[in-house]
Design a protein around this motif. Structure first.
Motif, short mmCIF file in Angstrom:
data_model
loop_
_atom_site.label_atom_id
_atom_site.label_comp_id
_atom_site.label_asym_id
_atom_site.label_seq_id
_atom_site.Cartn_x
_atom_site.Cartn_y
_atom_site.Cartn_z
N VAL A 19 -34.03 -13.99 28.16
CA VAL A 19 -33.89 -13.46 26.62
C VAL A 19 -32.48 -12.86 26.61
CG1 VAL A 19 -34.58 -12.04 24.74
CG2 VAL A 19 -36.30 -13.02 26.33
N GLU A 20 -31.66 -13.35 25.71
CA GLU A 20 -30.39 -12.80 25.54
C GLU A 20 -30.59 -11.58 24.43
OE1 GLU A 20 -27.71 -13.53 27.45
OE2 GLU A 20 -28.68 -14.98 28.52
N LEU A 21 -29.97 -10.45 24.85
CA LEU A 21 -30.34 -9.33 24.03
C LEU A 21 -29.14 -9.42 22.78
CD1 LEU A 21 -30.99 -6.21 26.22
CD2 LEU A 21 -32.41 -7.71 25.29
N PRO A 22 -29.55 -9.31 21.56
CA PRO A 22 -28.76 -9.03 20.42
C PRO A 22 -27.80 -8.09 20.59
CG PRO A 22 -30.99 -8.67 19.71
CD PRO A 22 -31.09 -9.02 21.44
N SER A 23 -26.91 -7.95 19.87
CA SER A 23 -26.06 -6.68 19.64
C SER A 23 -26.63 -5.54 18.97
CB SER A 23 -24.80 -6.94 18.93
OG SER A 23 -25.14 -7.49 17.81
N GLY A 24 -27.70 -5.51 18.36
CA GLY A 24 -28.37 -4.36 17.54
C GLY A 24 -29.94 -4.40 17.41
N VAL A 25 -30.52 -3.56 16.98
CA VAL A 25 -31.83 -3.30 16.69
C VAL A 25 -32.25 -4.03 15.51
CG1 VAL A 25 -33.76 -1.72 16.25
CG2 VAL A 25 -32.15 -1.19 18.14
N SER A 26 -33.13 -4.95 15.46
CA SER A 26 -33.70 -5.60 14.25
C SER A 26 -35.17 -5.49 13.72
CB SER A 26 -33.31 -7.10 14.52
OG SER A 26 -34.28 -7.51 15.39
N SER A 27 -35.96 -4.70 14.67
CA SER A 27 -37.40 -4.66 14.30
C SER A 27 -37.55 -3.88 13.07
CB SER A 27 -37.88 -4.05 15.71
OG SER A 27 -39.32 -3.90 15.30
N GLY A 28 -38.69 -4.17 12.37
CA GLY A 28 -39.00 -3.63 11.08
C GLY A 28 -40.23 -2.67 11.27
N PHE A 29 -40.64 -2.51 12.64
CA PHE A 29 -41.70 -1.64 12.75
C PHE A 29 -41.43 -0.72 14.04
CE2 PHE A 29 -42.54 -5.33 15.54
CZ PHE A 29 -43.27 -4.74 16.68
N ASP A 30 -42.22 0.08 14.27
CA ASP A 30 -41.95 1.06 15.57
C ASP A 30 -43.36 1.43 16.07
OD1 ASP A 30 -40.87 2.41 17.59
OD2 ASP A 30 -39.69 3.52 16.36
N LEU A 31 -43.42 2.24 16.98
CA LEU A 31 -44.75 2.59 17.82
C LEU A 31 -45.19 3.71 17.06
CD1 LEU A 31 -43.32 2.89 21.43
CD2 LEU A 31 -44.99 0.82 20.68
N ILE A 32 -46.45 3.81 17.10
CA ILE A 32 -47.30 5.05 16.17
C ILE A 32 -47.21 6.29 17.24
CG2 ILE A 32 -49.27 5.65 15.47
CD1 ILE A 32 -49.90 2.63 14.45
N PRO A 33 -46.80 7.36 16.92
CA PRO A 33 -46.81 8.25 17.77
C PRO A 33 -48.19 8.61 18.11
CG PRO A 33 -45.48 9.07 15.73
CD PRO A 33 -46.10 7.75 15.84
N SER A 34 -48.32 9.13 19.44
CA SER A 34 -49.68 9.25 20.07
C SER A 34 -50.37 10.68 19.82
CB SER A 34 -49.89 8.89 21.63
OG SER A 34 -48.63 9.69 22.13
N ILE A 35 -49.22 11.61 19.40
CA ILE A 35 -49.73 12.99 19.02
C ILE A 35 -48.89 13.35 17.82
CG2 ILE A 35 -49.30 15.14 19.92
CD1 ILE A 35 -51.17 13.91 21.84
N ASP A 36 -49.68 14.04 16.90
CA ASP A 36 -49.18 14.60 15.64
C ASP A 36 -47.99 15.22 15.83
OD1 ASP A 36 -49.09 16.63 13.37
OD2 ASP A 36 -50.10 14.75 12.54
N GLY A 37 -46.84 15.06 15.01
CA GLY A 37 -45.73 15.91 15.10
C GLY A 37 -45.61 17.35 14.82
N LYS A 38 -46.94 17.97 14.42
CA LYS A 38 -47.15 19.18 14.04
C LYS A 38 -47.76 20.03 15.20
CE LYS A 38 -48.01 18.07 9.30
NZ LYS A 38 -49.03 18.15 8.28
N ALA A 39 -47.99 18.95 16.63
CA ALA A 39 -48.86 19.81 17.63
C ALA A 39 -47.65 20.76 18.38
CB ALA A 39 -49.17 18.84 18.56
N PRO A 40 -47.83 21.73 19.20
CA PRO A 40 -47.05 22.28 19.97
C PRO A 40 -46.29 21.69 20.75
CG PRO A 40 -49.39 23.13 20.33
CD PRO A 40 -49.46 21.92 19.38
N GLU A 41 -45.03 22.10 20.95
CA GLU A 41 -43.72 21.39 21.64
C GLU A 41 -44.33 20.80 23.16
OE1 GLU A 41 -39.58 21.91 23.53
OE2 GLU A 41 -40.53 23.81 22.67
N PHE A 42 -45.03 21.48 24.01
CA PHE A 42 -45.76 21.08 25.12
C PHE A 42 -46.56 19.79 25.00
CE2 PHE A 42 -49.06 20.81 28.46
CZ PHE A 42 -48.08 20.81 29.50
#
Length: 147
Positions: free
Chosen positions: A107-130
């Motif tokens: 697969v020849e990598l293109p020059s940039g990101v083109s995806s319209g979706f991303d991974l769903i975080p496994s932990i809520d962003g409000k959780a403690p830093e650790f």
């Protein structure tokens, strides 16, 4: 180097990867290969068994051994492992090795990101830093590798 078993061809696969994955691959200048291992296995009469196919691709691209030597060793191992089961089983595995090489695509990598979706975080962003930075990373890796 990254080898992906995917139903998508080299021309299509990039658009099916999450944004974060695309970003990391571009940042690290990953050498990217794809194969539809399940298709190769089915066509070789091996059902859904893709181990030999993926192993062949790995050795073909990794440079651990010279490509021809690696394929020769894989075929010797196939004969040793499956020879007792009959010539038909050995022949199917040999055909899978040869087909794997024929279907492996870079697969020849293109020059940039083109995806319209991303991974769903496994932990809520409000959780403690650790929890976010340590346990979240462990959960993310586990979720993607162990399904």
């Amino acid at each position: 180097m990254f080898l992906l078993n995917s139903p998508y061809s080299a021309a299509e696969v990039w658009d099916h990867l999450p944004k974060t994955t695309q970003q990391e691959m571009l940042k690290k200048k990953i050498e990217f290969y794809v194969i539809d291992g399940y298709k190769v296995a089915r066509e070789a009469g091996m059902g859904t068994r893709i181990n030999t196919i993926m192993q062949t691709c790995f050795f073909a691209i990794s440079g651990v051994l010279p490509r021809d030597e690696a394929i020769e060793q894989i075929k010797k191992a196939i004969y040793k492992t499956y020879g007792k089961r009959g010539e038909a089983v050995v022949a199917k595995n040999y055909a899978a090795v040869d087909a794997a090489l024929a279907h492996l695509e870079k697969v020849e990598l293109p020059s940039g990101v083109s995806s319209g979706f991303d991974l769903i975080p496994s932990i809520d962003g409000k959780a403690p830093e650790f929890v976010r930075n340590v346990l979240g990373q462990i959960a993310a890796v586990t979720a993607t590798c162990c399904r």
